[in-house]
Design a protein around this motif. Structure first.
Motif, mmCIF file in Angstrom:
data_model
loop_
_atom_site.group_PDB
_atom_site.id
_atom_site.type_symbol
_atom_site.label_atom_id
_atom_site.label_comp_id
_atom_site.label_asym_id
_atom_site.label_seq_id
_atom_site.Cartn_x
_atom_site.Cartn_y
_atom_site.Cartn_z
ATOM 1 N N ALA A 108 0.849 -1.188 0.000
ATOM 2 C CA ALA A 108 0.000 0.000 0.000
ATOM 3 C C ALA A 108 0.885 1.239 0.000
ATOM 4 O O ALA A 108 1.966 1.235 0.602
ATOM 5 N N PRO A 109 0.457 2.315 -0.681
ATOM 6 C CA PRO A 109 1.217 3.567 -0.620
ATOM 7 C C PRO A 109 1.290 4.061 0.822
ATOM 8 O O PRO A 109 0.317 3.955 1.574
ATOM 9 N N LEU A 110 2.433 4.599 1.203
ATOM 10 C CA LEU A 110 2.602 5.128 2.557
ATOM 11 C C LEU A 110 2.752 6.650 2.551
ATOM 12 O O LEU A 110 2.050 7.357 3.261
ATOM 13 N N CYS A 111 3.662 7.182 1.720
ATOM 14 C CA CYS A 111 3.873 8.625 1.676
ATOM 15 C C CYS A 111 4.688 9.006 0.441
ATOM 16 O O CYS A 111 5.399 8.181 -0.134
ATOM 17 N N GLU A 112 4.542 10.257 0.035
ATOM 18 C CA GLU A 112 5.357 10.870 -1.012
ATOM 19 C C GLU A 112 5.779 12.240 -0.504
ATOM 20 O O GLU A 112 4.988 12.952 0.113
ATOM 21 N N PHE A 113 7.037 12.624 -0.779
ATOM 22 C CA PHE A 113 7.496 13.922 -0.288
ATOM 23 C C PHE A 113 8.744 14.380 -1.046
ATOM 24 O O PHE A 113 9.430 13.579 -1.686
ATOM 25 N N ASP A 114 9.018 15.692 -0.955
ATOM 26 C CA ASP A 114 10.242 16.272 -1.495
ATOM 27 C C ASP A 114 11.344 16.071 -0.468
ATOM 28 O O ASP A 114 11.196 16.436 0.703
ATOM 29 N N ILE A 115 12.469 15.513 -0.895
ATOM 30 C CA ILE A 115 13.536 15.201 0.056
ATOM 31 C C ILE A 115 14.269 16.458 0.511
ATOM 32 O O ILE A 115 14.518 16.663 1.689
ATOM 33 N N SER A 116 14.656 17.312 -0.426
ATOM 34 C CA SER A 116 15.320 18.571 -0.087
ATOM 35 C C SER A 116 14.934 19.570 -1.155
ATOM 36 O O SER A 116 15.427 19.500 -2.279
ATOM 37 N N ARG A 131 12.399 13.608 -5.334
ATOM 38 C CA ARG A 131 11.174 13.213 -4.656
ATOM 39 C C ARG A 131 11.274 11.759 -4.202
ATOM 40 O O ARG A 131 11.978 10.950 -4.814
ATOM 41 N N ALA A 132 10.579 11.472 -3.124
ATOM 42 C CA ALA A 132 10.536 10.121 -2.586
ATOM 43 C C ALA A 132 9.122 9.574 -2.673
ATOM 44 O O ALA A 132 8.153 10.295 -2.432
ATOM 45 N N VAL A 133 9.012 8.304 -3.029
ATOM 46 C CA VAL A 133 7.741 7.582 -3.036
ATOM 47 C C VAL A 133 7.948 6.332 -2.185
ATOM 48 O O VAL A 133 8.856 5.536 -2.452
ATOM 49 N N CYS A 134 7.120 6.169 -1.156
ATOM 50 C CA CYS A 134 7.348 5.107 -0.177
ATOM 51 C C CYS A 134 6.099 4.250 0.012
ATOM 52 O O CYS A 134 4.968 4.740 -0.118
ATOM 53 N N PHE A 135 6.334 2.999 0.362
ATOM 54 C CA PHE A 135 5.267 2.011 0.499
ATOM 55 C C PHE A 135 5.399 1.274 1.823
ATOM 56 O O PHE A 135 6.490 1.184 2.400
ATOM 57 N N ILE A 136 4.289 0.703 2.279
ATOM 58 C CA ILE A 136 4.301 -0.253 3.379
ATOM 59 C C ILE A 136 3.957 -1.616 2.797
ATOM 60 O O ILE A 136 3.134 -1.717 1.876
ATOM 61 N N ALA A 137 4.634 -2.648 3.274
ATOM 62 C CA ALA A 137 4.466 -3.999 2.712
ATOM 63 C C ALA A 137 4.294 -5.001 3.846
ATOM 64 O O ALA A 137 4.905 -4.864 4.912
ATOM 65 N N TRP A 138 3.449 -6.014 3.637
ATOM 66 C CA TRP A 138 3.217 -7.022 4.662
ATOM 67 C C TRP A 138 2.891 -8.364 4.012
ATOM 68 O O TRP A 138 2.894 -8.478 2.795
ATOM 69 N N GLU A 139 2.654 -9.361 4.846
ATOM 70 C CA GLU A 139 2.571 -10.764 4.417
ATOM 71 C C GLU A 139 3.876 -11.130 3.713
ATOM 72 O O GLU A 139 3.920 -11.397 2.510
ATOM 73 N N LEU A 140 4.942 -11.146 4.502
ATOM 74 C CA LEU A 140 6.302 -11.279 3.990
ATOM 75 C C LEU A 140 6.745 -12.733 3.890
ATOM 76 O O LEU A 140 6.368 -13.573 4.703
ATOM 77 N N SER A 141 7.578 -13.004 2.895
ATOM 78 C CA SER A 141 8.242 -14.297 2.747
ATOM 79 C C SER A 141 9.731 -14.050 2.568
ATOM 80 O O SER A 141 10.130 -13.137 1.836
ATOM 81 N N GLN A 142 10.559 -14.866 3.246
ATOM 82 C CA GLN A 142 12.001 -14.673 3.209
ATOM 83 C C GLN A 142 12.647 -15.502 2.110
ATOM 84 O O GLN A 142 12.370 -16.686 1.958
ATOM 85 N N GLY A 143 13.502 -14.862 1.329
ATOM 86 C CA GLY A 143 14.320 -15.531 0.336
ATOM 87 C C GLY A 143 15.740 -15.017 0.443
ATOM 88 O O GLY A 143 16.132 -14.462 1.470
ATOM 89 N N ALA A 144 16.502 -15.174 -0.626
ATOM 90 C CA ALA A 144 17.896 -14.742 -0.625
ATOM 91 C C ALA A 144 18.008 -13.310 -1.144
ATOM 92 O O ALA A 144 17.383 -12.951 -2.138
ATOM 93 N N ALA A 145 18.810 -12.509 -0.459
ATOM 94 C CA ALA A 145 19.068 -11.145 -0.907
ATOM 95 C C ALA A 145 20.060 -11.160 -2.065
ATOM 96 O O ALA A 145 20.843 -12.098 -2.218
ATOM 97 N N SER A 146 20.043 -10.110 -2.884
ATOM 98 C CA SER A 146 20.976 -10.006 -4.010
ATOM 99 C C SER A 146 21.372 -8.546 -4.213
ATOM 100 O O SER A 146 20.985 -7.924 -5.198
ATOM 101 N N PRO A 147 22.110 -7.980 -3.251
ATOM 102 C CA PRO A 147 22.498 -6.570 -3.374
ATOM 103 C C PRO A 147 23.399 -6.332 -4.578
ATOM 104 O O PRO A 147 24.040 -7.262 -5.095
ATOM 105 N N GLU A 148 23.453 -5.077 -5.012
ATOM 106 C CA GLU A 148 24.334 -4.716 -6.112
ATOM 107 C C GLU A 148 25.788 -4.922 -5.693
ATOM 108 O O GLU A 148 26.121 -4.835 -4.502
ATOM 109 N N PRO A 149 26.689 -5.183 -6.672
ATOM 110 C CA PRO A 149 28.095 -5.436 -6.331
ATOM 111 C C PRO A 149 28.753 -4.290 -5.558
ATOM 112 O O PRO A 149 29.683 -4.520 -4.787
ATOM 113 N N SER A 150 28.244 -3.074 -5.744
ATOM 114 C CA SER A 150 28.838 -1.911 -5.067
ATOM 115 C C SER A 150 28.375 -1.768 -3.626
ATOM 116 O O SER A 150 28.884 -0.915 -2.887
ATOM 117 N N GLU A 151 27.414 -2.588 -3.193
ATOM 118 C CA GLU A 151 26.837 -2.447 -1.866
ATOM 119 C C GLU A 151 27.380 -3.495 -0.895
ATOM 120 O O GLU A 151 27.486 -4.673 -1.235
#
Length: 202
Positions: A110-118, A125-145
């Motif tokens: 579901a949408p949570l909020c939108e706002f100007d960062i600075s 601009r930021a667009v943010c969501f809330i998420a639920w009914e979660l399932s865990q899998g494997a993460a795959s971050p970018e190589p730079s992270e």
């Protein structure tokens, strides 16, 4: 014919691009201030939306992502966040970021909020969501992270925000917005209950 244009009470008499890379572009504007005096106004244009996700499980726990942030040269604990291509559904970017950083997928969003960062020198601009009914899998971050993920109760996250222990703007806004909406009953009842319950901080 004059190329002068109006931006609200500002008059822009000339503009030049001074820097660009894959993420930002900087434009220097010659302006007439609202008071009538000449000046300059530099604006940083962002080529992506800022995307944030507040994932919460049935026990009121949320994942925090830790990483060293280059601009401030400090370690930062944050809710999952990243960049979304302009013109692409922000929800798609949010779902991708959640999986990449935490390995989590969510059945409900579901949408949570939108706002100007600075809004003084950037148009990000930021667009943010809330998420639920979660399932865990494997993460795959970018190589730079280089990321660390830990799970805490939402109540503990709220305390970290209020105390100033967390300084990331997206995490602060998402946390306070979710808490306020839960108190007002503006989120689905199971999510409001999970956010307002949970364990105590050790």
């Amino acid at each position: 014919m004059s190329s002068e244009k109006k931006v609200g009470p500002w008059r822009v008499t000339g503009s030049r691009d001074v820097f660009e890379n894959p993420w930002i572009a900087i434009t220097d504007h010659k302006v007439i201030h609202p008071a009538g005096t000449p000046g300059e106004y530099g604006v940083v244009h962002f080529k992506n939306l800022a995307i944030g996700v507040l994932p919460v499980d049935e026990n009121g726990m949320v994942p925090l992502v830790g990483q060293h942030r280059f601009p401030h040269d400090k370690y930062s604990w944050e809710l999952p966040e990243g960049g979304g291509t302009l013109g692409v559904d922000p929800l798609v970017a949010a779902q991708r970021e959640l999986v990449e950083e935490t390995g989590l997928t969510a059945k409900q969003w579901a949408p949570l909020c939108e706002f100007d960062i600075s809004n003084s020198v950037t148009d990000e601009r930021a667009v943010c969501f809330i998420a639920w009914e979660l399932s865990q899998g494997a993460a795959s971050p970018e190589p730079s992270e280089a990321l660390t993920v830990k799970k805490i109760f939402f109540k503990d996250l709220l305390e970290m925000v209020i105390s100033g222990e967390i300084s990331d703007s997206l995490t602060i806004v998402m946390t306070l917005t979710a808490h306020a909406k839960a108190l007002r009953g503006a989120l689905p009842e199971p999510i409001s209950a999970a956010l307002l319950a949970g364990g105590e901080r050790k």
